[in-house]
Design a protein around this motif. Structure first.
Motif, mmCIF file in Angstrom:
data_model
loop_
_atom_site.group_PDB
_atom_site.id
_atom_site.type_symbol
_atom_site.label_atom_id
_atom_site.label_comp_id
_atom_site.label_asym_id
_atom_site.label_seq_id
_atom_site.Cartn_x
_atom_site.Cartn_y
_atom_site.Cartn_z
ATOM 1 N N PRO A 32 13.597 -36.703 -11.674
ATOM 2 C CA PRO A 32 12.758 -37.586 -11.403
ATOM 3 C C PRO A 32 11.362 -37.326 -11.725
ATOM 4 C CG PRO A 32 13.723 -37.111 -9.433
ATOM 5 C CD PRO A 32 14.412 -36.440 -10.232
ATOM 6 N N SER A 33 10.529 -37.873 -12.396
ATOM 7 C CA SER A 33 9.040 -37.567 -12.313
ATOM 8 C C SER A 33 8.210 -38.568 -11.737
ATOM 9 C CB SER A 33 8.567 -38.098 -13.969
ATOM 10 O OG SER A 33 9.242 -37.465 -14.865
ATOM 11 N N PHE A 34 8.981 -39.516 -10.983
ATOM 12 C CA PHE A 34 8.122 -40.289 -9.932
ATOM 13 C C PHE A 34 9.350 -40.814 -9.193
ATOM 14 C CE2 PHE A 34 9.773 -43.515 -12.885
ATOM 15 C CZ PHE A 34 10.430 -44.655 -12.210
ATOM 16 N N MET A 35 8.694 -41.170 -7.709
ATOM 17 C CA MET A 35 9.497 -41.776 -6.853
ATOM 18 C C MET A 35 8.510 -43.138 -6.186
ATOM 19 S SD MET A 35 10.883 -38.734 -4.438
ATOM 20 C CE MET A 35 11.998 -37.514 -5.090
ATOM 21 N N LYS A 43 5.586 -37.468 -8.710
ATOM 22 C CA LYS A 43 4.229 -38.484 -8.269
ATOM 23 C C LYS A 43 4.925 -39.422 -7.569
ATOM 24 C CE LYS A 43 1.650 -36.928 -12.330
ATOM 25 N NZ LYS A 43 0.820 -37.425 -13.323
ATOM 26 N N PHE A 44 4.089 -40.241 -6.752
ATOM 27 C CA PHE A 44 4.620 -41.207 -5.788
ATOM 28 C C PHE A 44 3.901 -42.671 -5.994
ATOM 29 C CE2 PHE A 44 4.928 -36.948 -3.875
ATOM 30 C CZ PHE A 44 6.402 -36.964 -3.741
ATOM 31 N N ILE A 45 4.868 -43.726 -5.877
ATOM 32 C CA ILE A 45 4.257 -44.931 -5.960
ATOM 33 C C ILE A 45 4.572 -45.560 -4.465
ATOM 34 C CG2 ILE A 45 4.396 -47.201 -7.026
ATOM 35 C CD1 ILE A 45 5.446 -45.970 -9.649
ATOM 36 N N VAL A 46 3.663 -46.086 -3.915
ATOM 37 C CA VAL A 46 3.680 -46.901 -2.567
ATOM 38 C C VAL A 46 3.129 -48.309 -2.737
ATOM 39 C CG1 VAL A 46 2.950 -46.859 -0.324
ATOM 40 C CG2 VAL A 46 3.161 -44.571 -1.501
ATOM 41 N N LEU A 47 3.949 -49.187 -2.345
ATOM 42 C CA LEU A 47 3.545 -50.698 -2.309
ATOM 43 C C LEU A 47 3.330 -50.849 -0.850
ATOM 44 C CD1 LEU A 47 5.796 -50.463 -4.753
ATOM 45 C CD2 LEU A 47 5.119 -52.651 -5.221
ATOM 46 N N LEU A 48 2.416 -51.697 -0.484
ATOM 47 C CA LEU A 48 1.933 -52.090 0.816
ATOM 48 C C LEU A 48 1.916 -53.332 0.899
ATOM 49 C CD1 LEU A 48 -0.724 -49.467 1.825
ATOM 50 C CD2 LEU A 48 1.687 -49.142 1.916
ATOM 51 N N ARG A 49 2.468 -54.170 2.101
ATOM 52 C CA ARG A 49 2.354 -55.751 2.152
ATOM 53 C C ARG A 49 1.832 -55.967 3.473
ATOM 54 N NH1 ARG A 49 8.247 -58.948 2.266
ATOM 55 N NH2 ARG A 49 7.366 -61.080 2.472
ATOM 56 N N ARG A 89 -1.543 -37.641 -6.373
ATOM 57 C CA ARG A 89 -0.171 -37.862 -6.979
ATOM 58 C C ARG A 89 0.215 -39.307 -6.516
ATOM 59 N NH1 ARG A 89 2.975 -33.184 -6.533
ATOM 60 N NH2 ARG A 89 1.602 -31.332 -7.420
ATOM 61 N N PHE A 90 -0.380 -39.862 -5.526
ATOM 62 C CA PHE A 90 0.036 -41.107 -5.185
ATOM 63 C C PHE A 90 -0.744 -42.457 -5.928
ATOM 64 C CE2 PHE A 90 0.659 -38.133 -2.051
ATOM 65 C CZ PHE A 90 1.787 -38.367 -1.532
ATOM 66 N N LEU A 91 -0.164 -43.466 -6.171
ATOM 67 C CA LEU A 91 -0.449 -44.690 -6.854
ATOM 68 C C LEU A 91 -0.046 -45.706 -5.643
ATOM 69 C CD1 LEU A 91 -1.527 -46.716 -9.056
ATOM 70 C CD2 LEU A 91 0.608 -46.957 -9.597
ATOM 71 N N ILE A 92 -1.295 -46.157 -4.950
ATOM 72 C CA ILE A 92 -0.976 -47.285 -3.812
ATOM 73 C C ILE A 92 -1.508 -48.504 -4.333
ATOM 74 C CG2 ILE A 92 -1.799 -47.856 -1.619
ATOM 75 C CD1 ILE A 92 -1.985 -44.659 -1.175
#
Length: 207
Positions: A33-36, A133-139, A202-205
């Motif tokens: 994987p290139s992203f998580m 690289k990482f994707i983080v979604l916050l609610r 490395r993070f997209l939030i």
């Protein structure tokens, strides 16, 4: 047998079937994987995953949630820790190469598992996939907690009221990583653990 017991058996069978299928596939010929997408749980991660894998340059893994790095008992096994074992969960490299040639653009894969709130996971990922690289979604944490609670009630995994379940974590700290209604909403705490191991860029939030 109760409905909740049947559901637990089905979940167990599901993960057992995952293991059988993945071991039967040639891991050495798979992509990594290139992203998580690492969470937060009940914050839109499934929708984000579906949006990404609908793009022609993104191939789906065999399962959206591999849950590879957060399963403690399995991770104590040397076989389970292997990169080949993890790699077997992803698409074949020749499929990516064929699509990339057709598109004349690179093709990648990724996964979406609820890793954000597990303190041991960033170190495990760095050992095996240091360039990810990482994707983080916050609610909103309160909305997230109630959505999490409602899901567990729906599956028969929660019998207490929301108030009782929410405050249970204050009494039994050992449950903080199982029921986790409050704990999983402590985003700053969790992100600090990740930022101590991976660079912030490395993070997209996304809120």
């Amino acid at each position: 047998m109760s409905t909740s017991s049947v559901k637990r058996l089905l979940v167990t069978a599901h993960y057992h079937a995952k293991g059988i299928l993945c071991r039967a596939l040639p891991a050495s010929k798979k992509l990594l994987p290139s992203f998580m997408i690492i969470g937060a749980q009940k914050a839109g991660t499934t929708s984000m995953f579906d949006y990404l894998v609908s793009h022609p340059q993104v191939l789906k893994p065999w399962f959206k949630e591999t849950d590879f790095f957060n399963r403690r008992r399995m991770f104590s096994s040397r076989e389970y820790q292997s990169l080949a074992r993890y790699r077997s969960l992803f698409p074949l490299a020749w499929s990516a190469a064929r699509r990339a040639a057709k598109l004349e653009r690179p093709v990648i894969t990724g996964e979406a598992s609820q890793y954000l709130s597990y303190p041991e996971v960033p170190g495990r990922i760095r050992e095996m996939l240091p360039s990810t690289k990482f994707i983080v979604l916050l609610r909103d944490p309160a909305d997230r907690a109630y959505s999490h609670y409602s899901m567990r009630v729906r599956y028969g995994w929660e019998q207490q009221s929301f108030t009782e379940a929410f405050h249970r974590e204050d009494v039994d700290k050992a449950m903080a990583e199982t029921s986790t209604y409050k704990y999983r909403g402590l985003y700053a705490t969790h992100l600090e653990q990740w930022f101590s191991i991976f660079p912030r860029d490395r993070f997209l939030i996304i809120e």
